[in-house]
Design a protein around this motif. Structure first.
Motif, PDB file in Angstrom:
ATOM      1  N   GLY A  56       0.890  -1.361  -0.035  1.00 33.46           N
ATOM      2  CA  GLY A  56       0.150  -0.031   0.010  1.00 33.46           C
ATOM      3  C   GLY A  56       0.922   1.441   0.063  1.00 33.46           C
ATOM      4  O   GLY A  56       0.763   2.291  -0.614  1.00 33.46           O
ATOM      5  N   HIS A  57       2.116   1.229   0.774  1.00 32.06           N
ATOM      6  CA  HIS A  57       2.931   2.592   0.945  1.00 32.06           C
ATOM      7  C   HIS A  57       3.456   2.534  -0.658  1.00 32.06           C
ATOM      8  O   HIS A  57       3.560   3.766  -1.009  1.00 32.06           O
ATOM      9  CB  HIS A  57       3.858   2.202   1.588  1.00 32.06           C
ATOM     10  CG  HIS A  57       3.590   2.449   3.270  1.00 32.06           C
ATOM     11  ND1 HIS A  57       2.953   3.658   3.902  1.00 32.06           N
ATOM     12  CD2 HIS A  57       3.872   1.650   4.454  1.00 32.06           C
ATOM     13  CE1 HIS A  57       2.580   3.426   4.882  1.00 32.06           C
ATOM     14  NE2 HIS A  57       3.477   2.175   5.411  1.00 32.06           N
ATOM     15  N   GLY A  58       3.885   1.470  -1.111  1.00 35.24           N
ATOM     16  CA  GLY A  58       4.499   1.551  -2.421  1.00 35.24           C
ATOM     17  C   GLY A  58       3.612   2.054  -3.631  1.00 35.24           C
ATOM     18  O   GLY A  58       3.870   3.261  -4.395  1.00 35.24           O
ATOM     19  N   LEU A  59       2.456   1.579  -3.516  1.00 35.94           N
ATOM     20  CA  LEU A  59       1.561   1.835  -4.755  1.00 35.94           C
ATOM     21  C   LEU A  59       1.012   3.159  -4.884  1.00 35.94           C
ATOM     22  O   LEU A  59       0.924   4.071  -5.626  1.00 35.94           O
ATOM     23  CB  LEU A  59       0.293   0.914  -4.372  1.00 35.94           C
ATOM     24  CG  LEU A  59      -0.637   1.199  -5.631  1.00 35.94           C
ATOM     25  CD1 LEU A  59      -0.250   0.896  -7.137  1.00 35.94           C
ATOM     26  CD2 LEU A  59      -1.817   0.311  -5.332  1.00 35.94           C
ATOM     27  N   VAL A  60       0.775   3.817  -3.442  1.00 35.04           N
ATOM     28  CA  VAL A  60       0.348   5.297  -3.113  1.00 35.04           C
ATOM     29  C   VAL A  60       1.587   6.294  -3.632  1.00 35.04           C
ATOM     30  O   VAL A  60       1.152   7.082  -4.010  1.00 35.04           O
ATOM     31  CB  VAL A  60      -0.204   5.471  -1.892  1.00 35.04           C
ATOM     32  CG1 VAL A  60      -0.492   6.908  -1.735  1.00 35.04           C
ATOM     33  CG2 VAL A  60      -1.548   4.630  -1.605  1.00 35.04           C
ATOM     34  N   ALA A  61       2.964   5.616  -3.108  1.00 37.78           N
ATOM     35  CA  ALA A  61       4.005   6.486  -3.336  1.00 37.78           C
ATOM     36  C   ALA A  61       4.125   6.655  -4.877  1.00 37.78           C
ATOM     37  O   ALA A  61       4.097   7.867  -5.397  1.00 37.78           O
ATOM     38  CB  ALA A  61       5.082   5.948  -2.884  1.00 37.78           C
ATOM     39  N   LEU A  62       3.831   5.674  -5.659  1.00 35.93           N
ATOM     40  CA  LEU A  62       3.857   6.016  -7.153  1.00 35.93           C
ATOM     41  C   LEU A  62       2.614   6.474  -7.607  1.00 35.93           C
ATOM     42  O   LEU A  62       2.908   7.613  -8.567  1.00 35.93           O
ATOM     43  CB  LEU A  62       3.989   4.358  -7.794  1.00 35.93           C
ATOM     44  CG  LEU A  62       5.169   3.545  -7.737  1.00 35.93           C
ATOM     45  CD1 LEU A  62       5.000   2.079  -8.135  1.00 35.93           C
ATOM     46  CD2 LEU A  62       6.484   4.294  -8.201  1.00 35.93           C
ATOM     47  N   LEU A  63       1.532   6.527  -7.003  1.00 38.02           N
ATOM     48  CA  LEU A  63       0.287   7.157  -7.689  1.00 38.02           C
ATOM     49  C   LEU A  63       0.457   8.510  -7.425  1.00 38.02           C
ATOM     50  O   LEU A  63      -0.004   9.554  -8.003  1.00 38.02           O
ATOM     51  CB  LEU A  63      -0.789   6.447  -6.936  1.00 38.02           C
ATOM     52  CG  LEU A  63      -1.126   5.174  -7.663  1.00 38.02           C
ATOM     53  CD1 LEU A  63      -2.412   4.645  -6.582  1.00 38.02           C
ATOM     54  CD2 LEU A  63      -1.445   5.309  -8.998  1.00 38.02           C
ATOM     55  N   THR A  64       1.368   8.965  -6.293  1.00 41.17           N
ATOM     56  CA  THR A  64       1.417  10.424  -6.135  1.00 41.17           C
ATOM     57  C   THR A  64       2.668  11.097  -6.765  1.00 41.17           C
ATOM     58  O   THR A  64       2.933  12.151  -6.191  1.00 41.17           O
ATOM     59  CB  THR A  64       1.370  10.754  -4.342  1.00 41.17           C
ATOM     60  OG1 THR A  64       2.286   9.773  -3.782  1.00 41.17           O
ATOM     61  CG2 THR A  64      -0.088  10.170  -4.036  1.00 41.17           C
ATOM     62  N   GLY A  65       3.403  10.170  -7.496  1.00 37.85           N
ATOM     63  CA  GLY A  65       4.434  11.108  -7.982  1.00 37.85           C
ATOM     64  C   GLY A  65       5.560  10.776  -7.536  1.00 37.85           C
ATOM     65  O   GLY A  65       6.810  11.561  -7.857  1.00 37.85           O
ATOM     66  N   ARG A  66       5.871   9.966  -6.367  1.00 34.58           N
ATOM     67  CA  ARG A  66       7.031   9.903  -5.657  1.00 34.58           C
ATOM     68  C   ARG A  66       7.815   8.790  -6.393  1.00 34.58           C
ATOM     69  O   ARG A  66       7.339   8.014  -7.306  1.00 34.58           O
ATOM     70  CB  ARG A  66       6.982   9.397  -4.160  1.00 34.58           C
ATOM     71  CG  ARG A  66       6.010  10.606  -3.546  1.00 34.58           C
ATOM     72  CD  ARG A  66       6.014  10.056  -1.960  1.00 34.58           C
ATOM     73  NE  ARG A  66       7.220  10.213  -1.252  1.00 34.58           N
ATOM     74  CZ  ARG A  66       8.005  11.068  -0.872  1.00 34.58           C
ATOM     75  NH1 ARG A  66       7.552  12.276  -0.875  1.00 34.58           N
ATOM     76  NH2 ARG A  66       9.096  10.780  -0.101  1.00 34.58           N
ATOM     77  N   GLN A  67       9.204   8.644  -6.228  1.00 33.70           N
ATOM     78  CA  GLN A  67       9.875   7.571  -6.665  1.00 33.70           C
ATOM     79  C   GLN A  67      10.107   6.460  -5.711  1.00 33.70           C
ATOM     80  O   GLN A  67      10.766   6.819  -4.842  1.00 33.70           O
ATOM     81  CB  GLN A  67      11.330   7.903  -7.278  1.00 33.70           C
ATOM     82  CG  GLN A  67      12.084   7.021  -7.708  1.00 33.70           C
ATOM     83  CD  GLN A  67      13.561   7.732  -8.131  1.00 33.70           C
ATOM     84  OE1 GLN A  67      13.781   8.810  -7.935  1.00 33.70           O
ATOM     85  NE2 GLN A  67      14.492   6.886  -8.638  1.00 33.70           N
ATOM     86  N   LEU A  68       9.265   5.293  -6.138  1.00 36.19           N
ATOM     87  CA  LEU A  68       9.753   4.235  -5.017  1.00 36.19           C
ATOM     88  C   LEU A  68      11.012   3.534  -5.412  1.00 36.19           C
ATOM     89  O   LEU A  68      11.398   3.087  -6.584  1.00 36.19           O
ATOM     90  CB  LEU A  68       8.512   3.308  -5.306  1.00 36.19           C
ATOM     91  CG  LEU A  68       8.589   2.071  -4.564  1.00 36.19           C
ATOM     92  CD1 LEU A  68       8.456   2.136  -3.189  1.00 36.19           C
ATOM     93  CD2 LEU A  68       7.628   1.005  -5.004  1.00 36.19           C
ATOM     94  N   THR A  69      12.165   3.495  -4.088  1.00 37.66           N
ATOM     95  CA  THR A  69      13.175   3.039  -4.585  1.00 37.66           C
ATOM     96  C   THR A  69      13.412   1.675  -3.813  1.00 37.66           C
ATOM     97  O   THR A  69      14.336   0.812  -4.365  1.00 37.66           O
ATOM     98  CB  THR A  69      14.106   3.868  -3.784  1.00 37.66           C
ATOM     99  OG1 THR A  69      13.867   3.901  -2.339  1.00 37.66           O
ATOM    100  CG2 THR A  69      14.269   5.410  -4.373  1.00 37.66           C
ATOM    101  N   GLY A  70      12.581   1.036  -3.034  1.00 37.75           N
ATOM    102  CA  GLY A  70      12.511  -0.304  -2.736  1.00 37.75           C
ATOM    103  C   GLY A  70      11.752  -0.567  -1.303  1.00 37.75           C
ATOM    104  O   GLY A  70      11.249   0.390  -0.609  1.00 37.75           O
ATOM    105  N   ILE A  71      11.138  -1.737  -1.433  1.00 33.91           N
ATOM    106  CA  ILE A  71      10.628  -2.440  -0.130  1.00 33.91           C
ATOM    107  C   ILE A  71      11.250  -3.522   0.594  1.00 33.91           C
ATOM    108  O   ILE A  71      12.013  -4.448   0.008  1.00 33.91           O
ATOM    109  CB  ILE A  71       9.215  -2.901  -0.719  1.00 33.91           C
ATOM    110  CG1 ILE A  71       8.468  -1.965  -1.276  1.00 33.91           C
ATOM    111  CG2 ILE A  71       8.550  -3.595   0.501  1.00 33.91           C
ATOM    112  CD1 ILE A  71       7.146  -2.096  -1.914  1.00 33.91           C
ATOM    113  N   ARG A  72      11.409  -3.509   1.852  1.00 34.75           N
ATOM    114  CA  ARG A  72      12.238  -4.679   2.622  1.00 34.75           C
ATOM    115  C   ARG A  72      11.045  -5.014   3.395  1.00 34.75           C
ATOM    116  O   ARG A  72      10.171  -4.475   4.377  1.00 34.75           O
ATOM    117  CB  ARG A  72      13.379  -4.073   3.181  1.00 34.75           C
ATOM    118  CG  ARG A  72      14.292  -3.480   2.494  1.00 34.75           C
ATOM    119  CD  ARG A  72      15.600  -3.025   3.361  1.00 34.75           C
ATOM    120  NE  ARG A  72      16.294  -3.850   3.914  1.00 34.75           N
ATOM    121  CZ  ARG A  72      17.300  -4.603   3.316  1.00 34.75           C
ATOM    122  NH1 ARG A  72      17.693  -4.087   2.185  1.00 34.75           N
ATOM    123  NH2 ARG A  72      17.742  -5.504   3.872  1.00 34.75           N
TER     124      ARG A  72
END
Length: 237
Positions: A56-72
């Motif tokens: 959820g964090h990652g998807l919304v980051a992308l949808l709001t124009g942020r650059q997703l760098t990774g998930i752990r």
């Protein structure tokens, strides 16, 4: 793949499937509760909720124009999603707020699809999301958990019969609805003991100057309302 095969797959994807018997719906509810309520089992099953939380964090980051760098994802069921962009503003607020709300909202969306008889569509969409998330995982444990979870969806989607697919889909959605409720209560308990000082609620408090308790209330409201609404759809009420 020839045209007829592609057409058949498309028709299956967008078509509807018959609802399972009520006893199957009740049995999958009981199965989901059995892996959410007992603490010893929850310590393992919570990994799946963490996948949804960080996704959820990652998807919304992308949808709001942020650059997703990774998930752990970690073996203690914690996780970390890193994105680049302004450290404040609406995009950052929505990204921070999407973790605890993602599992119950995914469950609610899944319940809506199942209520409409879209069992195959649910399984394929979930598989696609897990595959997309796998690309962004940055540690071995995270790769393993997402790979195994996605593999389970893929096997059921391609190899299982309609009844097994229906039971699996209902169990997954019940799990998201029930499992989406417990983390907010766990966070509340940690904050009452003075812990979790860098939780999503506390980050949101710093971003918005709204007390963390209000954000915790939002997490509770979303998860409980999703459980009630999604449960009614699943039970055909």
């Amino acid at each position: 793949m020839d045209t007829s095969t592609a057409t058949s797959l498309w028709d299956e994807l967008i078509g509807t499937q018959p609802d399972p018997d009520l006893w199957v719906v009740i049995a999958t509810l009981a199965a989901a509760a059995a892996v959410v309520v007992p603490h010893t089992v929850w310590r393992i099953s919570r990994n799946a909720i963490t996948i949804a939380h960080e996704g959820g964090h990652g998807l919304v980051a992308l949808l709001t124009g942020r650059q997703l760098t990774g998930i752990r994802l970690h073996s203690d069921t914690s996780g970390l999603t890193v994105s680049r962009g302004k450290p404040h503003g609406l995009g950052m607020i929505l990204t921070a707020a999407s973790g605890y709300t993602a599992p119950p909202l995914l469950g609610l969306g899944g319940a809506a699809l199942l209520g409409a008889g879209r069992i195959t569509l649910l399984l394929w969409v979930a598989t696609a999301l897990l595959i997309a998330m796998l690309v962004m995982i940055r540690n071995a444990y995270g790769v393993l958990t997402v790979f195994l979870t996605g593999g389970a969806f893929l096997l059921v989607s391609w190899l299982a019969g309609p009844q097994v697919q229906a039971a699996f889909a209902y169990a997954v959605v019940w799990f998201l609805l029930l499992g989406g409720v417990r983390p907010a209560f766990e966070l509340q308990a940690k904050r009452s003991r003075g812990g979790a000082g860098d939780s999503d609620a506390d980050q949101l408090s710093r971003l918005t100057h709204v007390p963390g308790g209000m954000w915790l209330f939002l997490f509770h409201a979303v998860s409980l309302c999703s459980l009630i609404g999604g449960g009614r759809w699943l039970l055909g009420m």
